[in-house]
Design a protein around this motif. Structure first.
Motif, short mmCIF file in Angstrom:
data_model
loop_
_atom_site.label_atom_id
_atom_site.label_comp_id
_atom_site.label_asym_id
_atom_site.label_seq_id
_atom_site.Cartn_x
_atom_site.Cartn_y
_atom_site.Cartn_z
N PRO A 34 0.81 -1.23 0.00
CA PRO A 34 0.00 0.00 0.00
C PRO A 34 0.83 1.27 0.00
CG PRO A 34 -0.83 -1.57 1.61
CD PRO A 34 0.46 -2.11 1.12
N GLU A 35 1.96 1.27 0.75
CA GLU A 35 2.75 2.49 0.82
C GLU A 35 3.37 2.84 -0.53
OE1 GLU A 35 5.34 -0.94 2.31
OE2 GLU A 35 3.26 -0.25 2.51
N VAL A 36 3.69 1.82 -1.33
CA VAL A 36 4.24 2.07 -2.66
C VAL A 36 3.16 2.66 -3.57
CG1 VAL A 36 5.26 0.98 -4.71
CG2 VAL A 36 5.99 0.27 -2.42
N ARG A 37 1.96 2.11 -3.50
CA ARG A 37 0.86 2.64 -4.31
C ARG A 37 0.54 4.07 -3.92
NH1 ARG A 37 -1.41 -2.30 -2.81
NH2 ARG A 37 -3.14 -1.32 -1.70
N ALA A 38 0.54 4.36 -2.59
CA ALA A 38 0.23 5.71 -2.13
C ALA A 38 1.29 6.71 -2.62
CB ALA A 38 0.14 5.73 -0.61
N LEU A 39 2.56 6.32 -2.58
CA LEU A 39 3.63 7.21 -3.04
C LEU A 39 3.51 7.45 -4.54
CD1 LEU A 39 6.16 8.79 -2.32
CD2 LEU A 39 7.51 6.71 -2.70
N ALA A 40 3.12 6.42 -5.28
CA ALA A 40 2.95 6.59 -6.72
C ALA A 40 1.83 7.58 -7.02
CB ALA A 40 2.66 5.24 -7.35
N THR A 57 -9.15 8.32 -9.61
CA THR A 57 -10.51 7.83 -9.32
C THR A 57 -10.47 6.36 -8.93
OG1 THR A 57 -11.43 9.42 -10.90
CG2 THR A 57 -12.80 7.53 -10.28
N ARG A 58 -9.65 5.60 -9.64
CA ARG A 58 -9.51 4.18 -9.30
C ARG A 58 -8.83 4.01 -7.94
NH1 ARG A 58 -6.37 1.30 -13.79
NH2 ARG A 58 -8.14 2.16 -14.96
N ALA A 59 -7.82 4.84 -7.66
CA ALA A 59 -7.10 4.75 -6.38
C ALA A 59 -8.02 5.10 -5.21
CB ALA A 59 -5.89 5.66 -6.38
N ALA A 60 -9.04 5.93 -5.48
CA ALA A 60 -9.98 6.30 -4.40
C ALA A 60 -10.80 5.11 -3.93
CB ALA A 60 -10.90 7.41 -4.88
N LYS A 61 -10.82 4.03 -4.70
CA LYS A 61 -11.53 2.81 -4.32
C LYS A 61 -10.60 1.76 -3.72
CE LYS A 61 -15.32 4.39 -6.32
NZ LYS A 61 -16.52 4.77 -5.54
N ASP A 62 -9.34 2.10 -3.52
CA ASP A 62 -8.35 1.14 -3.02
C ASP A 62 -8.76 0.65 -1.62
OD1 ASP A 62 -5.23 0.47 -3.86
OD2 ASP A 62 -5.63 0.29 -1.72
N PHE A 63 -8.37 -0.59 -1.30
CA PHE A 63 -8.75 -1.13 0.02
C PHE A 63 -7.90 -0.57 1.15
CE2 PHE A 63 -5.37 -3.95 -1.44
CZ PHE A 63 -4.61 -4.14 -0.31
N ALA A 64 -6.76 0.05 0.82
CA ALA A 64 -5.87 0.60 1.84
C ALA A 64 -6.20 2.07 2.09
CB ALA A 64 -4.41 0.45 1.42
N ALA A 65 -6.36 2.45 3.36
CA ALA A 65 -6.74 3.83 3.69
C ALA A 65 -5.67 4.82 3.26
CB ALA A 65 -6.99 3.94 5.20
N ILE A 66 -4.40 4.44 3.35
CA ILE A 66 -3.33 5.36 3.00
C ILE A 66 -3.38 5.73 1.52
CG2 ILE A 66 -1.69 3.46 2.60
CD1 ILE A 66 0.51 5.24 3.62
N VAL A 67 -3.80 4.80 0.68
CA VAL A 67 -3.92 5.07 -0.75
C VAL A 67 -5.13 5.96 -1.01
CG1 VAL A 67 -4.14 4.03 -3.04
CG2 VAL A 67 -2.82 2.87 -1.27
N ARG A 68 -6.25 5.68 -0.35
CA ARG A 68 -7.45 6.49 -0.54
C ARG A 68 -7.20 7.92 -0.10
NH1 ARG A 68 -9.75 2.01 2.03
NH2 ARG A 68 -10.35 3.25 3.86
N ALA A 69 -6.43 8.10 0.98
CA ALA A 69 -6.13 9.46 1.45
C ALA A 69 -5.34 10.24 0.41
CB ALA A 69 -5.36 9.39 2.77
N GLU A 70 -4.32 9.62 -0.19
CA GLU A 70 -3.53 10.30 -1.23
C GLU A 70 -4.37 10.56 -2.47
OE1 GLU A 70 -0.77 11.70 -1.03
OE2 GLU A 70 -0.04 10.94 0.89
#
Length: 705
Positions: A34-40, A57-70
């Motif tokens: 998740p941290e790699v996806r969020a940084l990307a 828009t797709r990242a906003a549906k990610d299962f990890a909260a850290i990715v949704r926040a970014e």
């Protein structure tokens, strides 16, 4: 190579490098981490490419909260009106960090739809998100941002409760009636008053509770009439409501309930005691002293001690006749020192042949506190001991063993071994148990707490029933209360008695003997008997500075029993000023004990406790939050203002009210706008804590009309 071609080659190389970096970021979006996806997502947002909106828009549906926040931040940076609905969904995310990022992102889009999402979600979110929503609206240049969302939340709650009251099912109507009352609006009172006579008792009781919370005295007379009903729930709700409305007009009806000796009689007495003092309330309490059940009469009498007592002539007349002597004696017991003129009429009952009247007389003279009756009590004590001597004699004079014999201790019994096989399991078992005991002992030593040792029975069978020991226990308490000569040695001998009733009486009596008795009695706080601990803690708390200091001294050595000690100190209304360090330790431990400890710190205004109390506010789920806020307000240190102000945004009204009340005491002008905004809050308690005037000045007589 020509010089003019070099810039073109450098630009081409830079473009290829950027494309290579972008390809890597796109690949990182598929990473399992998740941290790699969020940084990307964050780096792609920094490139400002409009085509990346679909990726965010797709990242906003990610299962990890850290990715949704970014993703929320990236969507907000795009300032594209098409993402408002998606950000509105993220504002409802289960993670508070995502909610906060989505709120700030909506402020950057800055259109009416975004502001509507922010205003709507303010009333549905927790403290942290509510605070971010207000800041987001300020960033969007919304004038009076907090006042607007508070007013919108109040309108929403009012409309919802109105609809539930008129169109909802019975459970929904019950909840709505209570919530409408908490608003304190005159319109709510008008809607609830007809419901107090509803055929559905559960709805009528809810309407009564709501009227009590509304604080409108027009409801006093209609509620007081309900005390004549036969439904316990309705009567109980009526008494609680009258207690909140604080109007002595209902005193006479409450007095009738108090003397009927029913299940709600104690509540009626508590209501009368809580009213502002008037001649009518004093007369009602004195009537209860004479006519009420023993427990209620004692409460009423104790409350009259600080009010000058009751007329003694009527009590004296009752003491003159055996048929009414019991009520007269219980009246003297309740009034205590205020009944000293009646002592001469009480003493003869100490030698009456009726054991019940003798017992009442002993309790009465002990509460009056005149030492002239000590010889008579000592004589009664000797007679009682002599009467119990044969019954309490030991049939077996040899003391019973208090430890297991060798080979019989279950905790050291080795497991069964198989015959014919060499087995070292018994030795290993014994070694393991030994090490466990050593570790437990070391843990106890490190904690500094006393080990509670359960009392080993010293008798095979006790021939004396517990109720037969009540007279002796009463005499022991009386001798301690009157500080009889030799009471210290006498009561100390009973602290190890096999009877719990006698141990309690001896320890309570010792607590009243001053510092020497307190020093002996405090050891009983580590007894395993909770009833004994509770009675002793209350006696020590009422014993003055010496007893209160003893409670504070043993507080760090106690476990869950801390609650009994803190409750006793709270009821006594006094605590030594030197108790700050021990009380702070309880606050740091958390739990329900922290609430009582915080309240006591506020009572002694311990300024050195401010950092500890402020730190306690960092715990979001603390059950002591309200008490901590009120304590900070009582202490009055302005350094705590910023920490207290955060709870002006809390989703619970009782927390908002406590924060507002404390902030006004701290006198912080920096948060005046927030307090002003809370004057439009839905809940009456919050509005009044923020400084708003009461909504109505109606009187009880208007309600009667």
């Amino acid at each position: 190579m020509r010089t003019g071609a070099r810039p073109l080659i450098l630009a081409l190389a830079l473009l290829l490098g950027c494309n290579g970096s972008r390809d890597q970021l796109l690949a990182d979006l598929q990473s399992p981490r998740p941290e790699v996806r969020a940084l990307a997502v964050k780096k792609l947002a920094g490139q400002g490419n409009p085509d990346d909106l679909v990726l965010f828009t797709r990242a906003a549906k990610d299962f990890a909260a850290i990715v949704r926040a970014e993703a929320a931040v990236a969507l907000g940076e795009s300032q594209d009106a098409r993402v408002v609905d998606l950000l509105g969904e993220l504002l409802e995310d289960q993670d508070e960090e995502v909610q906060g990022r989505a709120a700030m992102a909506l402020s950057k889009v800055n259109n009416e739809k975004a502001k509507a999402y922010l205003t709507l979600q303010y009333g549905r979110r927790g403290r942290a998100t509510r605070q971010v929503i207000v800041q987001a609206l300020k960033n969007a240049n919304v004038p009076g941002a907090m006042a607007e969302v508070v007013a919108a939340e109040a309108r929403s709650q009012w409309d919802r409760n109105q609809l539930a009251l008129t169109e909802g099912a019975l459970p929904e109507r019950v909840g709505a009636a209570e919530e409408l009352g908490k608003s304190g609006r005159p319109d709510a009172v008008n809607r609830l008053l007809p419901l107090v006579r509803d055929s559905q008792v559960i709805l009528a009781a809810a309407a009564v509770r709501g009227l009590g919370d509304a604080g409108d005295k027009r409801a006093v007379s209609p509620i007081a009439l309900l005390l004549e009903e036969n439904f316990p729930e309705l009567r109980e709700s009526a008494i609680h409501a009258l207690m909140k409305l604080q109007d002595p007009v209902a005193t006479q009806r409450l007095q009738l309930v108090a003397v009927e000796k029913s299940a709600v009689s104690p509540l009626a007495i508590d209501a009368i005691v809580s009213f502002p003092r008037t001649p009518q309330t004093d007369a009602a309490l004195c009537a209860i002293v004479m006519e009420g059940a023993p427990a209620e009469a004692l409460v009423a009498g104790r409350s009259m001690r600080s009010r000058g007592g009751c007329p003694v002539d009527a009590i004296g007349e009752r003491l003159a006749r055996p048929a009414t002597a019991a009520s007269g004696l219980q009246a003297v017991e309740g009034l205590g020192p205020a009944a000293l003129p009646l002592l001469g009429k009480v003493v003869p009952w100490l030698s009456h042949p009726d054991a019940t009247l003798r017992l009442l007389a002993v309790e009465a003279v002990a509460e009056v506190g005149d030492a002239s009756v000590v010889p008579a009590l000592q004589k009664l004590y000797e007679q009682e001991v002599k009467g119990l001597e044969a019954l309490r004699a030991d049939w077996v004079t040899q003391a019973l063993p208090e430890k297991f014999g060798v080979g019989f201790d279950p905790s050291t019994m080795p497991p069964p071994s198989t015959p014919g096989l060499k087995d070292d399991r018994p030795s290993r078992h014994a070694d393991l148990l030994g090490r466990v005991k050593e570790l437990n002992a070391a843990r106890v030593r490190e904690s500094g707490r006393d080990v509670v040792r359960h009392r080993v029975p010293t008798e095979l069978y006790d021939d004396v029933a517990p109720e037969r020991l009540v007279p002796l226990a009463t005499l022991l308490r009386a001798l301690g209360a009157l500080k009889a000569p030799g009471a210290l040695e006498l009561l100390t001998g009973y602290t190890q008695d096999s009877s719990a009733a006698l141990r309690v009486a001896a320890l309570v009596g010792l607590a009243r003997l001053g510092p020497e008795g307190v020093n002996v009695a405090k050891a009983g706080l580590v007894e395993p008997d909770r009833d004994l601990q509770k009675a002793l803690a209350q006696a020590l708390a009422e014993a003055g500075e010496a007893g209160q200091a003893a409670l504070i001294e043993v507080l760090p050595k106690m476990g869950s029993e801390k609650l009994l000690v803190l409750d006793a100190l709270t009821r006594a209304g006094a605590v030594p000023g030197s108790a700050s360090a021990q009380l702070q330790a309880v606050v740091r431990e958390g739990g329900p004990e922290a609430a009582l400890a915080a309240a006591l710190l506020g009572r002694i205004q311990a300024k050195d406790a401010v950092p500890t109390l402020v730190k306690a506010l960092d715990e979001p789920n603390s059950v002591a939050r309200r008490d901590v806020l009120l304590a900070l307000g009582s202490i009055g240190d302005a350094q705590a203002a910023d920490a207290v102000a955060k709870d002006l945004f809390h989703d619970l009204p009782e927390i908002r009210a406590a924060a507002a009340s404390s902030l006004r005491k701290l006198g912080s002008a920096e948060h005046a706008d927030q307090l002003e905004a809370l004057k439009a809050d839905y809940f009456r308690t919050v509005r009044e804590a923020a400084g708003a005037a009461p909504a109505s000045a109606s009187t009880a007589s208007e309600g009667a009309r």
